[in-house]
Each structure stands twice: as structure tokens, then as C-alpha cells.
Design an enzyme around this catalytic site. Sequence first.
Site: not given
Lengths: 289, 194
Positions: A40, A252, A274, A280
Site C-alpha cells: 500500500g 447471460c 455485464c 459474459c
Amino acid sequence: MPDTVQQNGHGEGAYNYAYLDEQTKRMIRRAILKAVAVPGYQVPFGGREMPLPYGWGTGGIQVTAAIIGRDDTLKVIDQGADDTTNAVSIRRFFARVAGVATTTRTEEATIIQTRHRVPETSLKDGQILVFQVPIPEPLRMLEPRETETRTLHALCEYGVMQVSLYESIARHGRIAKTYNYPVLVNGRYIMSPSPIPKFDNPKLDRNPALQLYGAGREKRIYAVPPYTSVKSLDFEDHPFEIERWTECCALCGSTESFLDEMIVDDTGKRRFICSDTDYCQERQDGQRR
Amino acid sequence: MSDIALGLADPAHDSQRLFRTLLDAFAHPGRIVSLTEGLAGVGSLSPAATAFLLMLVDRDTPLWFSPDLDSPIVRDFVRFHTGAPLVAREVDAQFAFLTLRRAPLLDGFAIGTDLYPDRSATLVIEVPSLVGGPPLTLRGPGIEHQACVGIAGLPASFVAEWSAHRALFPCGVDLVFVAGTELMALPRSIAVES
Ligand SMILES: [Zn+2]
């Protein structure tokens, strides 16, 4: 990416594997190791400018160029799609300068370079997810001075971020941020997850894949190692929540993916599909079999 | 100069493969990886330490060798292949190569600052073997639950020394243990218990 990039990259006209010269790659590789060691934390790196417009995602490209090899299979997505101009250009670029195989299948890829999404398909140990980052500093909107934000990170002094999120709750009744939602990595550093929808934030947490983040303009690299805690900032009385849709994907039928609203015909009819085109397509193929 | 050992046969591709192996080790502390680019060790350095040196060291990275690893052969090799400045004081080194004879092991190296924890040294430590030593448990980033390792030759004082060192996080040094062609990373973020 324009074809001229490869030729213009080096004064001597020399050919470098994966575009970058070896000294630049070593420098980026050293920065990547520090980034993995301090999850991080934004590691500054030097080096010359890449002759690419920043919108192309130079930070992500530099990271990918420093790690990629002939044994890799590369996937590139932009907003979840493999077929946008940007994604196609970057994929072709690396196919040419690094001789790598490319794929649109998440599960076949060893390196996935992405802008604005995390794939819906679960990632595996050994895969590397490279994020293109426009603004690496999560505190930048609250504190423009670099010396100040660096000090806040050093002291773990994140009150300014908490206040900002709480003000959002006071104003909107909830935390209004839906993209680039800040996270706490390994309980120590607040990190920008790049402009992914907050829907994707839970996927960053304890993910088996290695996450590398590259910011070209500000020359920062940061990382989340596999299985590392990534917590979206929230409050006890206002816990973090992801987006939900009442619709399912029109192609889908998925009820679990991030959906884009599309206008599908001249009458302005709207459908949800999607954002992750590979996910998808795989689901549609599965249903046809 | 004719005595200087060869470097990487195919520098761009060999160092890329070596780096990915090293990155795998850093991303999975405690995992033993093998650096197999056919390199021989130089002087008292293991093949793994030699590979590490050739892949990451250059004229921008000051180097320090502990007295028991330092030799004209090693110095000539480093000068010829990397151009890295060799420093007399360990605190000036970005990469340090040492053995377990050093005690205390971790003192004296750059650990970075709270503002710039990346301005710290990476220590490459030669050990007799990465297995068969006293059992240690590792926890932290890169490890799903816990990792059990047994680095041979580690002094009993290591766990206490590492734990005191880890209290300085995010400052600190990162360790790379090497034996023969094998390598294991121990980044500063990792907790070690016996
Ligand atoms: Zn769908």
C-alpha cells in the site's frame, strides 16, 4: 497505440525487449520489490519519460514491460472490455515488442493489465493484475501538497479522510463515492484502488493474485501481495456496501456481475449487460453447450 | 580480466525470468524458489546470490559485502558486470551480501525513514540450506494462513532480533536467504515466530 511508438522509443534506434531498456527495467523491478515489501505504500521511481500520452496508461505499461516475458499470456481490459481501442492497442503493442501470447480469457492470462475494473472471474495464485493508475495519492483531493500527504501517511494520520467520508454521509445520507473508493491495506496504508467501481473493492481483499499499481505521471508504484487484507473505509453506523441491481444481465442472466446500462435501439430502450465482456461471453457459451 | 566469470548468457530474457522468480518469492514469503539460469557462483557467493546480483544491481545501487564474502574475484566480477559502487560502510548499501556469521545480523543497515521507507537495504544472506533448520512460522502479506520454514544455521536470537526490527515497520530491511541455487524472501512485513 500508434505504430511509431516502438521506433521512437530509443535514440540509438536499438531494439529493447519489451520496449524499455534494461537499466529502466531494473529500476522499476527494484521499486516493485519495495512495493511488495511495504503493501500500500507508494514507491517513487525515477527514469525518463515514456513517449506515450498519459491517457494510454503509461504507469501500467511500464510495470507490465518490466515484468513481462516470452512465457507470459497477456490480457488487457479497459472498463471490463477486451475490445476497446485502448485495450486492443496495448495488447498489440506487447505482442509486438515482447512476443507474448495474448488472450481475452481471464483464466488463461498470467498478466492482466486493467483500467477501471477487476475481472469477475476469480483470480489464481501466480496471476498478476496490473492496474493503470491516473492519481495514486488517495489524499490528494483533500490535501494538494505532496510533502503533507507523505507526512500523513508516515504518521498514519488519516483523520482527514475519515472527516471527508463522514461529511459525505452528513450531506447525502451515505458515502457518495462510487469509484476509486479508498481502502486500508494490511491495516497500515490508505491506498487508492484506482478508478474501479467500489463493487470491485471486495475482490481486492485477500486475493490470491499479486496486485501491482503503476502511476505514470506521478511515477509511483504500489502493490498488494496475495492474501493481503484490503478494507474499504467505513463507519460502524454506515458500513461499506457495494452497488446492487434489480435487473440481471440481458445477455447471460448474471445477477452477480457489475452491469453497464446500454441503450440498445433507436427507441431509447435500455438494457443492462455485464461490463466484463469475457465473463459474459463465457457464461453465454456455457449456456449454449 | 580473463579470469572474470561470464554473466547472463541472454541478459534481457534471463534477467526477466530471474526477476519473475524473485517476485514470486517476495509475493509468497517462505516459498522456496529456484534460480535456474545455469550460473555458477562467483567466489564465495552462491549461484542464487550471483543471479540476484546480475539481475538487480547496477551503477545506481551501492553494494556492500561482509568480509567473509568479499574477495578480489567478487569485486572484479561486480565491477565488470554491474559497475555498482562498492561501499565500505554497510549503512550506505542498497544491497548487502552477508553470511550468518554477522552478529547482530540486522544492525547497521539503512532502514529508510517514515517518509521514505523504501530508502532501505535489501540483505542477501548466505545460509547452508533453506530446509532442515529450526522450525519457524511466518504470517503476513503474501501468506494465506501461515508458512512453516526451517532455515538452517539461523541463530536462536533471530526471532527476537527480527521481532524488534519489525516494530520499526514500515521502516526496515528486507531479507533474501540463499543457498545454492535456491532462494527464500522475508520482507519486513512478515511476522516470525518459533
Ligand atoms: Zn452478462
